[in-house]
Design a protein around this motif. Structure first.
Motif, short mmCIF file in Angstrom:
data_model
loop_
_atom_site.label_atom_id
_atom_site.label_comp_id
_atom_site.label_asym_id
_atom_site.label_seq_id
_atom_site.Cartn_x
_atom_site.Cartn_y
_atom_site.Cartn_z
N UNK A 135 4.82 -5.72 3.86
CA UNK A 135 6.15 -5.17 3.60
C UNK A 135 6.10 -3.66 3.76
N UNK A 136 7.26 -3.05 3.90
CA UNK A 136 7.30 -1.59 3.99
C UNK A 136 6.69 -1.01 2.71
N UNK A 137 5.64 -0.21 2.84
CA UNK A 137 4.97 0.28 1.64
C UNK A 137 5.88 1.19 0.82
N UNK A 138 5.59 1.33 -0.48
CA UNK A 138 6.46 2.12 -1.37
C UNK A 138 6.54 3.59 -0.98
N UNK A 139 5.59 4.07 -0.22
CA UNK A 139 5.70 5.43 0.33
C UNK A 139 4.89 5.50 1.61
N UNK A 140 5.23 6.48 2.43
CA UNK A 140 4.51 6.67 3.69
C UNK A 140 3.20 7.38 3.42
N UNK A 141 2.18 7.02 4.18
CA UNK A 141 0.87 7.62 3.94
C UNK A 141 0.85 9.12 4.21
N UNK A 142 1.74 9.58 5.09
CA UNK A 142 1.72 11.02 5.37
C UNK A 142 2.78 11.78 4.57
N UNK A 181 2.57 9.36 -10.56
CA UNK A 181 2.70 8.05 -11.18
C UNK A 181 2.84 6.96 -10.12
N UNK A 182 3.64 7.24 -9.10
CA UNK A 182 3.79 6.28 -8.00
C UNK A 182 2.47 6.13 -7.24
N UNK A 183 1.80 7.23 -7.01
CA UNK A 183 0.51 7.16 -6.31
C UNK A 183 -0.47 6.28 -7.10
N UNK A 184 -0.49 6.43 -8.42
CA UNK A 184 -1.45 5.66 -9.22
C UNK A 184 -1.02 4.20 -9.34
N UNK A 185 0.29 3.97 -9.37
CA UNK A 185 0.78 2.60 -9.50
C UNK A 185 0.44 1.80 -8.25
N UNK A 186 0.60 2.43 -7.08
CA UNK A 186 0.27 1.77 -5.81
C UNK A 186 -1.00 2.42 -5.26
N UNK A 187 -2.02 2.47 -6.10
CA UNK A 187 -3.22 3.21 -5.72
C UNK A 187 -3.82 2.65 -4.42
N UNK A 188 -3.68 1.33 -4.21
CA UNK A 188 -4.26 0.71 -3.00
C UNK A 188 -3.56 1.18 -1.73
N UNK A 189 -2.35 1.71 -1.85
CA UNK A 189 -1.72 2.36 -0.70
C UNK A 189 -2.18 3.82 -0.63
N UNK A 190 -2.15 4.47 -1.78
CA UNK A 190 -2.54 5.88 -1.85
C UNK A 190 -3.95 6.11 -1.33
N UNK A 191 -4.85 5.20 -1.66
CA UNK A 191 -6.26 5.36 -1.25
C UNK A 191 -6.44 5.18 0.25
N UNK A 192 -5.41 4.65 0.94
CA UNK A 192 -5.54 4.52 2.40
C UNK A 192 -5.40 5.85 3.12
N UNK A 193 -4.86 6.87 2.41
CA UNK A 193 -4.72 8.18 3.06
C UNK A 193 -6.09 8.70 3.48
N UNK A 194 -6.16 9.27 4.67
CA UNK A 194 -7.44 9.78 5.15
C UNK A 194 -8.10 10.74 4.17
N UNK A 195 -7.32 11.58 3.50
CA UNK A 195 -7.90 12.55 2.58
C UNK A 195 -8.60 11.85 1.42
N UNK A 196 -7.98 10.80 0.87
CA UNK A 196 -8.58 10.09 -0.25
C UNK A 196 -9.83 9.32 0.21
N UNK A 197 -9.75 8.77 1.41
CA UNK A 197 -10.91 8.06 1.97
C UNK A 197 -12.09 9.02 2.10
N UNK A 198 -11.80 10.21 2.62
CA UNK A 198 -12.86 11.19 2.80
C UNK A 198 -13.49 11.58 1.47
#
Lengths: 594, 594
Positions: free
Chosen positions: B106-113, B120-137
């Protein structure tokens, strides 16, 4: 403060000066000379104090067991006849030139070489107990094991990622340890029983390969060898199926044994289905070092005139099986009674047997209270299938299949040990094709054999029809010498399949939402195919070090009542602390109401 | 399932077939062709679906952002003018030959960029937030940091040994997280604030060198950047003094920066006493990247006719100090007011200043409301000692030394950042010679500055006489760019010294017994000289990754109210669970009594 560890001083250092630090393992006075075995992590070395060197000798006269010393001395060859070939340092001794007593010591509560110290005393004075060479070796080997596992996983692209300890109740089903929240009065964290959901979330986060050596918690009634906190090697990977995961894990375990024990393991590990394991060994974690197998007799017992056998043989959930004990003809009546008691603990109502005295003598050569109930054709089948020889004994189990498997499976292991049949070496085994569900007989409903996120061996949710008892999962267990050391599965990665499995488990949508809502959400936003495994590290270390208990491979374990005799934890706390947490104690049973 | 990670496909694979798995970062349709940026842990690669290949193109038309794909394709050079030099894969693209949609999204709750997603939104959907290249790095770098530290320590003979999580209240002094015991109703475990006592016990156990990367817990009111659970690199060694420990740790940190960041650190790290650090920077963790220092004026202000300065100057606990702001003459009245408010937060009652317009013009060239109170000799000293130049501004702090140090130390750092004075690079610093004790002004008693097991710089207990405020400990802190990243000490290893220190701290024998009885016992049975250090791993990783918060270097952090928006922990539990634990909830304030 030192130049070398005590335990590594050898002939390569002859005539050199060394400075050593360590504990007085033993002091002996002999021929006017003082001999001290100085001990550190790496072992013992003999230090000699000569009366000619008055100052250092006078100091040496003060020292007692467990004093902490710093010694400067010269390495020299031991006199002929005093060499100790069992010690790395056994060909040399150190002539003491300078001595500093870094600390004194009272007589310790027990001697380090005492064998029969009670475990409570050992745990209470753990800092003395851990000085024993055996305990030092075990903890050192544990560190080497974890280092080897980490190196392998990191070389294979697995990232060490930490997951929370203060978290929500997990679905493993055991009792959680709870932590009251001060900032959210009335709410509680749970300590994790495993990081299962978090590692799946990490896969959904695209981190691809995860591992962690992580503490897990279960507030269970402690059986013989469980601990309230234990350590798991936890692994998860995306885009890999069970073949890939088992292959890689097998490689890891093989490398571990090669590097730490210098033991080659069979390549590849054998595999066995759950059904075959139950059939042949009555267990899903068969110890392959024991060359005994159950013999199937259900098919031949249906028509015998002996209800004990024919009843279970005709019951679709029943089983009749035999176990041949080589040389078991020599078992006494008392021994057979003891084994009958043993299987009774697993629910067996008796333990029929036949002694095989002389095969050539026909029925006359057999001895058994039940022989009269069995027609010749059946007796021939029993002897044939079991491969009995003169002097053997054959035990029988007949009951619900679960009872036969549990009792005869356990009896097989016990007989293996009692009769010295356990082969030496390491026998790893993958057990695969587990059932998805098992029937909770009390509650009359299906429960997940592993956990509800385990993928079924089915492409689509609609394939999960028919008898749930026949569905096979994509789970796998690694068994080593009869101990389950690891278990894992490919996970469900689509919403539709997860909902179908919840439905089969009778988990209502609202309940699923409340317990795992965040996981269900995550499945919607692009979850990759993934799977993993977890190894019980304590148990693996126990096997590899040859320890008898996981408590012997932990630095500070708890007792069987989940207490620590060393720190006296758990302990009462101040009322004020409880008040801050928004909780209070219930009055003890029988006490007045507060 | 794949042959390569997406992010590493480059020209070395030209004309080869690859199979990739990953997430759709973006889909663009251009000139009838579908372009997909496929993303995995290692980066992005452009996949092209050509309408000539009808079947795969038709499939590609279905795909949306965050779909999970498996693509087989051929690597080819990008057309001229479309090369992206910022990407490792920027010179090539993959022509899609086969496409499997492994999962939809589904369309994610926010865009990765998206940049301004609420935490709070980042932590709630942490599995989306962690996909950001910066968090991966960041999480990848964290794993690399811990692996590098482990390798260094293991190469130096340190053993990774696990200590308990369910333990007794520790002496760190912060609030403990408690865990009710079911088997001992009314008693509680505490989660460790650090493994301090256990690591000392391991030294008493003769294990010689210990380390652990270990979770610690503090139930504190969360300031800006604290977490209820955090991770410590915990180290302890026997038979080594502070020189040895600092030298080895310095080597470890230097190797860490060389290997992970490819940055050489100054060799050796500079050292500074606590007294000098407070004197020059008003802080025991000075940020040496900021080229500003406090200027001592206490000695010249005693006789001025201005009580605000002369009072503190004559108070034995007072201090008067100045801080020159290069080019600060340009500060507006509003800016100066803001800084006055800033130091007020640290207890300063005002912020006097002098603007230096023209040094050659004498008093006429200075501008300040306080100038009239200061005689010429004092003005000359101020200008001289501060090295003021035309266009500068000089701020003054005058109060109890503690207030001056805290307020002017903080102002120094703030000015450094506000005025762009922070130099680039890494400035490690050892701070040593800490006081043993500090006066708890409210309670009117001495407390340990580090913890009560820290050794004093004294040979014998009887040397601990005179003013406790003047005793110096064998503690050391490692400071990096103004952040304390590690702290440790040589520990007390004899009973007599430990008792003397408890006495100075006013800890009664019974209290010491109850809290640390097992440690006191252990000191009696042969405790080696030992010491250690602990590093705050989250903070170190934060510095090394350039993250702004420790929450950005943890996979699943808590919010500032110690909650997890993802799992909704903490949460209410069943009454039955509380009953088993022998506790119940207090009625909420205002609610009826139960």
């Amino acid at each position: 403060m030192r130049t070398h560890y005590c335990g590594i001083v050898d002939e390569s250092l002859l005539d050199q000066e060394v400075t050593l630090c360590g504990w007085v393992n033993r002091r002996r006075d002999h021929g006017g000379v003082i001999f001290v075995d100085l001990r550190d992590r790496e072992g013992l070395v003999q230090v000699v104090f000569d009366p000619d060197r008055v100052e250092v000798f006078t100091r040496a006269e003060r020292i007692r067991s467990e004093y902490v010393l710093r010694v400067r001395g010269r390495v020299r060859r031991r006199p002929e006849g005093t060499v100790n070939p069992d010690l790395r340092t056994g060909a040399i001794e150190v002539l003491g030139l300078e001595l500093e007593v870094l600390n004194t010591a009272e007589t310790p509560p027990f001697q380090l070489d005492e064998d029969d110290v009670g475990e409570d005393t050992r745990l209470r004075y753990r800092y003395v107990d851990l000085r024993r060479p055996m305990m030092q070796t075990r903890l050192q080997m544990r560190a080497r094991i974890t280092a080897t596992l980490r190196r392998f996983l990191e070389a294979n692209g697995f990232l060490d990622i930490e997951t929370p300890m203060l978290t929500k109740a997990t679905p493993e089903g055991a009792r959680d340890y709870l932590v009251p929240s001060r900032t959210h009065p009335g709410s509680f964290f749970a300590l994790p029983q495993s990081p299962q959901l978090f590692k799946q979330l990490l896969m959904m986060s695209g981190l691809d390969r995860y591992y962690q050596i992580v503490r897990c918690f279960r507030d269970e009634d402690l059986r013989a060898d469980r601990q309230p906190e234990f350590t798991q090697l936890d692994i998860e990977t995306s885009f890999m199926d069970e073949e890939g995961i088992m292959g890689l894990m097998e490689q890891m375990v093989r490398e571990l044994f090669a590097q730490v024990l210098e033991v080659p393991l069979h390549d590849p590990f054998p595999r066995m289905t759950y059904a075959e394991a139950m059939h042949r060994f009555g267990s899903d974690k068969p110890d392959l070092r024991i060359p005994l197998e159950l013999v199937e007799l259900t098919d031949v017992m249906g028509e015998v005139d002996f209800k004990v056998f024919s009843g279970p043989a005709k019951d679709p959930h029943g089983r009749v099986a035999a176990l041949r004990v080589p040389g078991g003809g020599a078992l006494t009546r008392k021994e057979i009674e003891d084994y009958t008691g043993f299987v009774g603990r697993y629910g067996a109502k008796g333990l029929a047997y036949i002694k095989v005295n002389d095969l050539n003598a026909g029925r006359e050569g057999l001895q058994s209270p039940i022989l009269k109930f069995l027609p010749d054709t059946v007796v021939v089948e029993i002897l044939d299938r079991s491969g009995a020889e003169d002097g053997d004994l054959i035990f029988f189990g007949a009951d619900k299949a679960r009872v036969v498997n549990e009792s005869m499976g356990a009896l097989r292991v016990k007989l293996g040990h009692d009769r010295g049949l356990v082969e030496r070496g390491w026998r790893p085994l993958w057990v695969v094709d587990f059932p998805m569900f098992e029937l909770d007989e009390k509650e009359g409903r299906w429960v997940a054999l592993h956990h509800p996120f385990t993928a079924p061996r089915a492409e689509r949710p609609e394939d999960l029809s028919g008898d749930p008892g026949h569905l096979v999962s994509r789970a796998y267990d690694l068994v080593l010498n009869g101990t389950e050391v690891g278990g894992g599965s490919v996970r469900i990665h689509t919403m539709a399949m997860q909902q179908q499995v919840f439905e089969l488990l009778g988990i209502k949508e609202a309940e699923a939402r409340e317990k795992f809502g965040f996981l269900l959400d995550a499945l919607k936003y692009g979850c990759p195919p993934h799977g993993g495994i977890a190894f019980g590290l304590d148990r693996l270390v126990m096997l590899m070090t040859g320890a008898q208990s996981i408590r012997d491979v932990m630095a500070f374990p708890k007792t069987q009542t989940a207490a620590c005799p060393l720190t006296q934890a758990p302990a009462p706390v101040e009322q004020a602390q409880l008040k801050e947490l928004g909780i209070r104690l219930r009055p003890a049973p029988g006490a007045q109401k507060d």
